[in-house]
Enzyme design. Structure first.
Site, short mmCIF file in Angstrom:
data_model
loop_
_atom_site.label_atom_id
_atom_site.label_comp_id
_atom_site.label_asym_id
_atom_site.label_seq_id
_atom_site.Cartn_x
_atom_site.Cartn_y
_atom_site.Cartn_z
N CYS A 168 -0.65 6.17 9.72
CA CYS A 168 0.57 5.51 10.21
C CYS A 168 0.22 4.21 10.91
CB CYS A 168 1.27 6.37 11.26
SG CYS A 168 2.00 7.83 10.61
N CYS B 19 1.99 -2.07 15.51
CA CYS B 19 1.93 -1.76 14.08
C CYS B 19 1.27 -2.90 13.29
CB CYS B 19 3.35 -1.51 13.56
SG CYS B 19 3.47 -1.35 11.77
N ASN C 158 -2.61 5.37 16.47
CA ASN C 158 -3.84 5.06 15.73
C ASN C 158 -4.29 3.67 16.14
OD1 ASN C 158 -4.05 7.33 13.96
ND2 ASN C 158 -2.25 6.53 12.91
N GLU D 117 0.83 -1.20 0.00
CA GLU D 117 0.00 0.00 0.00
C GLU D 117 0.87 1.25 0.00
OE1 GLU D 117 -4.04 -1.58 2.06
OE2 GLU D 117 -2.52 -0.82 3.41
N SER E 108 12.11 6.09 14.43
CA SER E 108 10.90 5.85 15.21
C SER E 108 11.34 5.52 16.63
CB SER E 108 10.11 4.67 14.61
OG SER E 108 9.71 5.01 13.31
N LEU E 109 11.38 6.53 17.47
CA LEU E 109 11.89 6.36 18.83
C LEU E 109 10.87 5.60 19.70
CD1 LEU E 109 14.09 7.04 20.95
CD2 LEU E 109 12.92 9.21 21.35
N ASN E 110 9.71 6.21 19.84
CA ASN E 110 8.52 5.52 20.39
C ASN E 110 8.54 5.13 21.86
OD1 ASN E 110 7.58 5.80 17.85
ND2 ASN E 110 7.63 3.65 17.29
N CYS F 177 7.03 -4.83 15.47
CA CYS F 177 6.63 -3.86 16.51
C CYS F 177 5.18 -4.14 16.94
CB CYS F 177 6.75 -2.43 15.99
SG CYS F 177 8.41 -2.06 15.41
N CYS G 207 6.81 -6.83 7.12
CA CYS G 207 7.97 -6.29 7.83
C CYS G 207 8.45 -7.30 8.85
CB CYS G 207 7.58 -4.97 8.53
SG CYS G 207 9.00 -4.20 9.36
N CYS H 211 3.63 8.61 0.71
CA CYS H 211 4.15 7.66 1.69
C CYS H 211 4.22 6.32 0.98
CB CYS H 211 3.20 7.63 2.89
SG CYS H 211 3.67 6.40 4.10
N GLY I 179 7.04 -1.91 5.71
CA GLY I 179 8.42 -2.40 5.65
C GLY I 179 9.43 -1.52 6.35
N GLU I 180 10.60 -2.10 6.55
CA GLU I 180 11.72 -1.39 7.19
C GLU I 180 12.74 -1.07 6.08
OE1 GLU I 180 12.99 -0.11 10.23
OE2 GLU I 180 14.57 0.31 8.79
N SER J 119 12.49 6.35 7.09
CA SER J 119 12.20 6.17 8.52
C SER J 119 12.62 4.76 8.94
CB SER J 119 10.70 6.39 8.75
OG SER J 119 10.36 6.05 10.06
N1 SAH Z 1 9.52 0.70 9.43
C1 SAH Z 1 9.80 2.07 9.48
C2 SAH Z 1 8.93 2.89 8.55
C3 SAH Z 1 7.47 2.54 8.47
S1 SAH Z 1 6.44 2.76 9.89
C4 SAH Z 1 9.68 2.60 10.88
O1 SAH Z 1 9.14 1.91 11.73
O2 SAH Z 1 10.16 3.70 11.12
C5 SAH Z 1 6.04 4.48 9.87
C6 SAH Z 1 5.73 5.10 11.24
O3 SAH Z 1 4.43 4.71 11.72
C7 SAH Z 1 6.72 4.71 12.33
O4 SAH Z 1 7.19 5.87 12.96
C8 SAH Z 1 5.88 3.90 13.30
O5 SAH Z 1 6.37 4.03 14.62
C9 SAH Z 1 4.51 4.51 13.12
N2 SAH Z 1 3.40 3.65 13.53
C10 SAH Z 1 3.32 2.31 13.42
N3 SAH Z 1 2.13 1.87 13.91
C11 SAH Z 1 1.46 2.97 14.33
C12 SAH Z 1 0.17 3.17 14.92
N4 SAH Z 1 -0.66 2.17 15.13
N5 SAH Z 1 -0.19 4.44 15.20
C13 SAH Z 1 0.62 5.49 14.96
N6 SAH Z 1 1.84 5.36 14.38
C14 SAH Z 1 2.26 4.11 14.09
FE1 SF4 Z 2 7.99 -2.57 10.67
FE2 SF4 Z 2 8.01 0.08 11.08
FE3 SF4 Z 2 5.79 -1.37 11.58
FE4 SF4 Z 2 7.92 -1.61 13.17
S1 SF4 Z 2 6.68 0.24 12.88
S2 SF4 Z 2 6.70 -3.30 12.33
S3 SF4 Z 2 9.56 -1.39 11.71
S4 SF4 Z 2 6.75 -1.05 9.58
#
Ligand code: SAH
Ligand code: SF4
Length: 360
Positions: free
Chosen positions: A353, A136, A310, A109, A234-236, A133, A129, A122, A179-180, A211
């Site tokens: 996201c 996600c 989200n 997508e 993506s610190l998180n 995480c 992936c 995007c 994906g990463e 990212s």
């Molecule tokens: N894999 C890479 C790039 C794709 S994810 C990465 O993780 O950075 C893109 C962004 O969406 C990342 O910053 C991730 O932390 C965020 N993300 C993933 N799941 C989410 C969710 N449910 N709500 C908000 N942001 C989310």
């Molecule tokens: Fe993969 Fe990024 Fe989702 Fe983590 S947040 S599972 S690295 S797409």
């Protein structure tokens, strides 16, 4: 061994039509090699490269700057095949999510987000992936395969055509789809070279952002390229315990190693690393977290994006309250950080996201 410590699988080449090579995705080196074999002058490669990526021609007969004979020869050797947009959904906020059908029947997508006379695309770098995480949707799919450079560039071309994106309108590309990107760095950088080339789509490097979830060896490798896209992390979460719980990659490369890699990342004078921080209720939304985000961000030139979580179906996590989110934002701004609260676009169409997921 964790899934991301192995190379991700590539496309099964048996499924590519061997007799049909796709010109979309070919860089100048490959085109030079082809025309060299044919005894054609090198400038032919530039003409074809420009035709495909700059003019977005999709049929050899459109290449009126080439002789009829050469066009016919090209047509017997190379197809021009863009990825197909299978399904396109328009959100009430103007963003559109597209499902792209790949040559082996898999799907990814990508999202087109217009704003203020510009647009951000995007795009995805892998099917699924490997990083797993917990918050996600893409992570829940596991890794299926790497995308080819052609499939990465193809998403941009296909969306530019679908949305009639004018060639002179600024375009930002973020590799924040499925994906990463640093787990598929070779194809991502091949795609970047095409997107960035002045005879191609001529997208400036500062308008392309990769990212990552924090693959430290990939961060180091990315820093060795020039030109290269901008970097977002993506610190998180702000402690190793909390981060490892939601991002398994942290058990291998923890916050210390990450900050060391970011401190030595060779930034340009005007460049900052973006820190993305998904705020999840009760997990990553405390003022202590805000203080630690600030300490982490102070170690290198940075800007901070707070992203309210989200909510996904069947997820145990919840979005933060508006009050806490705003308090974290104000605290960081007061400490002198460039901070924005990024409310995801495309939520009603599953394009926000972390919502990108496709049944295998
Ligand atoms: N894999 C890479 C790039 C794709 S994810 C990465 O993780 O950075 C893109 C962004 O969406 C990342 O910053 C991730 O932390 C965020 N993300 C993933 N799941 C989410 C969710 N449910 N709500 C908000 N942001 C989310
Ligand atoms: Fe993969 Fe990024 Fe989702 Fe983590 S947040 S599972 S690295 S797409």
């Amino acid at each position: 061994m964790r899934a991301w410590e192995r190379e991700a699988p590539d496309i099964n080449t048996d499924q590519l039509h061997k007799s049909e090579k796709n010109a979309v995705g070919m860089g100048l080196v490959a085109l030079n090699e082809l025309f060299g074999r044919w005894g054609e002058p090198a400038y032919r490669s530039i003409q074809v490269f420009e035709g495909i990526y700059k003019h977005r021609w999709s049929n050899w007969q459109q290449f009126s700057n080439l002789s009829k004979e050469l066009r016919d020869k090209l047509a017997t050797e190379l197809i021009i095949e863009w990825p197909l947009l299978d399904c396109s959904l328009l959100s009430s906020d103007g963003a559109s999510k597209h499902t792209v059908r790949l040559i082996d029947g898999k799907h990814v997508e990508c999202v087109y987000i217009p704003y203020d006379g510009r647009a951000t695309m995007c795009i995805s770098s892998q099917v699924g992936c490997a990083m797993g995480c917990a918050f996600c949707a893409t992570g829940s799919m596991g890794i299926v395969r790497n995308l080819l450079a052609a499939e990465i560039v193809g998403q941009v071309l296909a969306m530019a055509k679908y949305h009639r994106h004018p060639k002179d309108l600024p375009l930002n590309i973020v590799l924040m789809g499925m994906g990463e990107p640093l787990h598929n760095l070779k194809q991502v950088m091949d795609a970047f070279a095409i997107l960035n080339h002045p005879k191609g789509m001529a997208i400036p490097p500062r308008r392309v952002t990769i990212s990552t979830s924090g693959l430290v060896p990939g961060i180091i490798k990315l820093g060795e390229y020039s030109p290269r896209p901008r970097l977002a992390l993506s610190l998180n979460a702000t402690t190793d315990i909390a981060r490892t719980k939601i991002m398994p990659v942290n058990s291998v490369w923890g916050l210390d190693q990450l900050s060391r890699a970011l401190k030595s990342f060779p930034l340009h004078a005007d460049e900052q690393i973006t820190l993305e921080y998904v705020v999840i209720k009760g997990i990553s939304d405390s003022m202590e977290d805000a203080r630690r985000i600030s300490d982490f961000a102070n170690q290198f030139p940075s800007k901070i994006n707070l992203i309210p979580y989200n909510q996904l179906q069947m997820s145990e996590y919840l979005p933060p309250t508006e009050t806490l989110l705003n308090e974290m934002g104000s605290y960081l701004a007061d400490r002198g950080h460039v901070v924005s609260i990024r409310r995801s676009r495309g939520q009603d169409i599953g394009g926000a996201c972390g919502q990108l997921v496709i049944a295998k």
